[in-house]
Design a protein around this motif. Structure first.
Motif, PDB file in Angstrom:
ATOM      1  N   ILE A  26     -72.957 -25.807  68.991  1.00  0.00           N
ATOM      2  CA  ILE A  26     -73.841 -25.051  69.875  1.00  0.00           C
ATOM      3  C   ILE A  26     -75.020 -24.453  69.123  1.00  0.00           C
ATOM      4  O   ILE A  26     -75.004 -24.329  67.893  1.00  0.00           O
ATOM      5  CB  ILE A  26     -73.090 -23.915  70.594  1.00  0.00           C
ATOM      6  N   LEU A  27     -76.019 -24.098  69.908  1.00  0.00           N
ATOM      7  CA  LEU A  27     -77.128 -23.255  69.465  1.00  0.00           C
ATOM      8  C   LEU A  27     -77.229 -22.102  70.451  1.00  0.00           C
ATOM      9  O   LEU A  27     -76.994 -22.278  71.650  1.00  0.00           O
ATOM     10  CB  LEU A  27     -78.456 -24.021  69.472  1.00  0.00           C
ATOM     11  N   ILE A  28     -77.575 -20.939  69.952  1.00  0.00           N
ATOM     12  CA  ILE A  28     -77.964 -19.830  70.814  1.00  0.00           C
ATOM     13  C   ILE A  28     -79.377 -19.458  70.427  1.00  0.00           C
ATOM     14  O   ILE A  28     -79.652 -19.183  69.256  1.00  0.00           O
ATOM     15  CB  ILE A  28     -77.036 -18.613  70.669  1.00  0.00           C
ATOM     16  N   VAL A  77     -77.635 -20.323  75.689  1.00  0.00           N
ATOM     17  CA  VAL A  77     -76.741 -21.204  74.951  1.00  0.00           C
ATOM     18  C   VAL A  77     -77.069 -22.668  75.233  1.00  0.00           C
ATOM     19  O   VAL A  77     -77.261 -23.066  76.389  1.00  0.00           O
ATOM     20  CB  VAL A  77     -75.268 -20.925  75.330  1.00  0.00           C
ATOM     21  N   LEU A  78     -77.121 -23.464  74.167  1.00  0.00           N
ATOM     22  CA  LEU A  78     -77.355 -24.902  74.251  1.00  0.00           C
ATOM     23  C   LEU A  78     -76.177 -25.641  73.630  1.00  0.00           C
ATOM     24  O   LEU A  78     -75.643 -25.212  72.603  1.00  0.00           O
ATOM     25  CB  LEU A  78     -78.636 -25.282  73.505  1.00  0.00           C
ATOM     26  N   ALA A  79     -75.806 -26.738  74.250  1.00  0.00           N
ATOM     27  CA  ALA A  79     -74.768 -27.614  73.687  1.00  0.00           C
ATOM     28  C   ALA A  79     -75.436 -28.695  72.853  1.00  0.00           C
ATOM     29  O   ALA A  79     -76.406 -29.318  73.287  1.00  0.00           O
ATOM     30  CB  ALA A  79     -73.944 -28.238  74.807  1.00  0.00           C
ATOM     31  N   ARG A  80     -74.894 -28.951  71.666  1.00  0.00           N
ATOM     32  CA  ARG A  80     -75.498 -29.923  70.761  1.00  0.00           C
ATOM     33  C   ARG A  80     -74.978 -31.339  70.990  1.00  0.00           C
ATOM     34  O   ARG A  80     -75.532 -32.292  70.410  1.00  0.00           O
ATOM     35  CB  ARG A  80     -75.284 -29.509  69.310  1.00  0.00           C
ATOM     36  N   ALA A 214     -68.343 -17.689  68.648  1.00  0.00           N
ATOM     37  CA  ALA A 214     -69.775 -17.542  68.360  1.00  0.00           C
ATOM     38  C   ALA A 214     -70.336 -16.374  69.156  1.00  0.00           C
ATOM     39  O   ALA A 214     -69.908 -16.111  70.283  1.00  0.00           O
ATOM     40  CB  ALA A 214     -70.530 -18.817  68.713  1.00  0.00           C
ATOM     41  N   SER A 215     -71.297 -15.692  68.576  1.00  0.00           N
ATOM     42  CA  SER A 215     -71.962 -14.609  69.293  1.00  0.00           C
ATOM     43  C   SER A 215     -73.372 -14.442  68.746  1.00  0.00           C
ATOM     44  O   SER A 215     -73.684 -14.884  67.638  1.00  0.00           O
ATOM     45  CB  SER A 215     -71.192 -13.294  69.159  1.00  0.00           C
ATOM     46  N   ALA A 216     -74.212 -13.810  69.547  1.00  0.00           N
ATOM     47  CA  ALA A 216     -75.589 -13.548  69.128  1.00  0.00           C
ATOM     48  C   ALA A 216     -76.127 -12.371  69.911  1.00  0.00           C
ATOM     49  O   ALA A 216     -75.652 -12.047  71.005  1.00  0.00           O
ATOM     50  CB  ALA A 216     -76.474 -14.767  69.344  1.00  0.00           C
ATOM     51  N   GLU A 217     -77.132 -11.738  69.330  1.00  0.00           N
ATOM     52  CA  GLU A 217     -77.814 -10.602  69.950  1.00  0.00           C
ATOM     53  C   GLU A 217     -79.315 -10.817  69.816  1.00  0.00           C
ATOM     54  O   GLU A 217     -79.801 -11.117  68.728  1.00  0.00           O
ATOM     55  CB  GLU A 217     -77.390  -9.319  69.239  1.00  0.00           C
ATOM     56  N   ALA A 218     -80.024 -10.702  70.929  1.00  0.00           N
ATOM     57  CA  ALA A 218     -81.468 -10.942  70.920  1.00  0.00           C
ATOM     58  C   ALA A 218     -82.237  -9.627  70.847  1.00  0.00           C
ATOM     59  O   ALA A 218     -81.802  -8.614  71.411  1.00  0.00           O
ATOM     60  CB  ALA A 218     -81.881 -11.706  72.171  1.00  0.00           C
ATOM     61  N   PRO A 219     -83.390  -9.625  70.177  1.00  0.00           N
ATOM     62  CA  PRO A 219     -84.232  -8.426  70.165  1.00  0.00           C
ATOM     63  C   PRO A 219     -84.963  -8.278  71.490  1.00  0.00           C
ATOM     64  O   PRO A 219     -85.256  -9.267  72.163  1.00  0.00           O
ATOM     65  CB  PRO A 219     -85.216  -8.700  69.026  1.00  0.00           C
ATOM     66  N   PRO A 220     -85.272  -7.055  71.900  1.00  0.00           N
ATOM     67  CA  PRO A 220     -86.022  -6.868  73.142  1.00  0.00           C
ATOM     68  C   PRO A 220     -87.412  -7.481  73.038  1.00  0.00           C
ATOM     69  O   PRO A 220     -88.040  -7.452  71.974  1.00  0.00           O
ATOM     70  CB  PRO A 220     -86.117  -5.346  73.289  1.00  0.00           C
ATOM     71  N   PRO A 221     -87.919  -8.029  74.130  1.00  0.00           N
ATOM     72  CA  PRO A 221     -89.288  -8.556  74.127  1.00  0.00           C
ATOM     73  C   PRO A 221     -90.289  -7.412  74.044  1.00  0.00           C
ATOM     74  O   PRO A 221     -89.989  -6.255  74.390  1.00  0.00           O
ATOM     75  CB  PRO A 221     -89.379  -9.292  75.467  1.00  0.00           C
ATOM     76  N   ASP A 222     -91.487  -7.738  73.614  1.00  0.00           N
ATOM     77  CA  ASP A 222     -92.517  -6.714  73.425  1.00  0.00           C
ATOM     78  C   ASP A 222     -92.759  -5.887  74.688  1.00  0.00           C
ATOM     79  O   ASP A 222     -92.948  -4.667  74.611  1.00  0.00           O
ATOM     80  CB  ASP A 222     -93.834  -7.364  72.994  1.00  0.00           C
ATOM     81  N   HIS A 223     -92.750  -6.538  75.855  1.00  0.00           N
ATOM     82  CA  HIS A 223     -93.135  -5.812  77.063  1.00  0.00           C
ATOM     83  C   HIS A 223     -92.104  -4.779  77.503  1.00  0.00           C
ATOM     84  O   HIS A 223     -92.405  -3.925  78.342  1.00  0.00           O
ATOM     85  CB  HIS A 223     -93.440  -6.789  78.206  1.00  0.00           C
ATOM     86  N   MET A 224     -90.886  -4.824  76.958  1.00  0.00           N
ATOM     87  CA  MET A 224     -89.860  -3.844  77.322  1.00  0.00           C
ATOM     88  C   MET A 224     -89.803  -2.651  76.366  1.00  0.00           C
ATOM     89  O   MET A 224     -89.146  -1.642  76.650  1.00  0.00           O
ATOM     90  CB  MET A 224     -88.474  -4.510  77.372  1.00  0.00           C
ATOM     91  N   ARG A 225     -90.466  -2.749  75.246  1.00  0.00           N
ATOM     92  CA  ARG A 225     -90.231  -1.788  74.176  1.00  0.00           C
ATOM     93  C   ARG A 225     -90.706  -0.371  74.483  1.00  0.00           C
ATOM     94  O   ARG A 225     -90.064   0.602  74.095  1.00  0.00           O
ATOM     95  CB  ARG A 225     -90.857  -2.303  72.878  1.00  0.00           C
ATOM     96  N   ALA A 226     -91.809  -0.241  75.186  1.00  0.00           N
ATOM     97  CA  ALA A 226     -92.321   1.108  75.463  1.00  0.00           C
ATOM     98  C   ALA A 226     -91.352   1.893  76.340  1.00  0.00           C
ATOM     99  O   ALA A 226     -91.042   3.062  76.047  1.00  0.00           O
ATOM    100  CB  ALA A 226     -93.698   1.021  76.114  1.00  0.00           C
ATOM    101  N   LEU A 227     -90.870   1.285  77.415  1.00  0.00           N
ATOM    102  CA  LEU A 227     -89.958   2.007  78.296  1.00  0.00           C
ATOM    103  C   LEU A 227     -88.579   2.177  77.663  1.00  0.00           C
ATOM    104  O   LEU A 227     -87.904   3.188  77.905  1.00  0.00           O
ATOM    105  CB  LEU A 227     -89.844   1.307  79.652  1.00  0.00           C
ATOM    106  N   LEU A 228     -88.132   1.204  76.865  1.00  0.00           N
ATOM    107  CA  LEU A 228     -86.870   1.396  76.143  1.00  0.00           C
ATOM    108  C   LEU A 228     -86.979   2.615  75.219  1.00  0.00           C
ATOM    109  O   LEU A 228     -86.072   3.447  75.156  1.00  0.00           O
ATOM    110  CB  LEU A 228     -86.515   0.150  75.331  1.00  0.00           C
TER     111      LEU A 228
END
Length: 242
Positions: A26-28, A77-80, A214-228
């Protein structure tokens, strides 16, 4: 949808840089907001067309194991290979996948923890389709937890126990706390304030004997950062948006 100027230019190298996890099966990846996963009449480019760039040392082009809405960013998630796709399909159709989304909502719940159990149904009319709450619809359950509050907004962790189309967006709107920037179920989006929803974390079971979880964590996108940040989210340097 994000303004085209806000969507990352995904060269093969840029797409490869968004890989969060990779093994033989897999790929995430961290899907950017604004990128559709499938081709459609209103899309100029879609993720499936870019997947050959993620073949790496594999013999097959990766395939989508699930989907995210166009304006939702984060863990995808992508299957290889074909066998992995079949096994991932079983995991996603059962209860083997752990998913956590982050959202910033308008208003927000009084309680810090809760569950929304509200069946959903697809409704078609002359203007198109939308998802509505309907007692005769498919079961849909979302657990929520407040992570922070600030000046009329609330930062939520959302865990869907079911995977209905637009489930989180409709559940938040029906509860009276629409997701910021939601054009269909909320007060609408602007170029400066698109949909504030992301797939923050995903955890997958082993796909076979001697295969890793398998696990992964994504960073918030730029447009969400101010309100977060306004809701008390302190992002570390390792969470720089791509």
């Amino acid at each position: 949808m994000l303004h085209p100027s806000m969507i990352p230019i995904l060269t093969p190298e840029a797409l490869q840089a968004r890989v969060l996890y990779r093994d033989a099966d897999i790929l995430i990846i961290d899907k950017p907001a604004g990128l559709a996963v499938h081709a459609g009449p209103k899309t100029t480019i879609d993720l499936e067309a870019l997947l050959p760039a993620l073949r790496f040392d594999g013999r097959e082009v990766p395939r989508l194991a699930h989907r995210l809405d166009t304006d939702t960013s984060g863990c995808l998630v992508l299957a290889r290979h074909g066998k992995a796709l079949t096994r991932l399909g079983r995991a996603f159709s059962g209860h083997g996948v752990d998913k956590t989304y982050w959202a910033v909502v308008e208003g927000g719940p009084a309680a810090d923890l809760g569950r929304i159990d509200l069946p959903l149904k697809k409704r078609n009319d002359k203007s198109g389709w939308r998802i509505v709450a309907d007692a005769k619809g498919q079961p849909a359950v979302t657990d929520f937890r407040v992570l922070g509050r600030g000046d009329g907004y609330v930062w939520l962790a959302l865990k869907p126990a079911t995977g209905r189309t637009h489930q989180l967006r409709v559940h938040m709107a029906e509860a009276g706390w629409p997701i910021v920037g939601d054009p269909f179920y909320g007060s609408g989006r602007t170029a400066a304030r698109p949909l504030h929803l992301m797939a923050r974390h995903i955890g997958l079971p082993p796909l076979g004997q001697n295969r890793p979880a398998a696990s992964a964590e994504a960073p918030p996108p730029d447009h969400m950062r101010a309100l977060l940040a306004a809701c008390g989210c302190a992002l570390s340097g390792s969470e720089t948006a791509r």
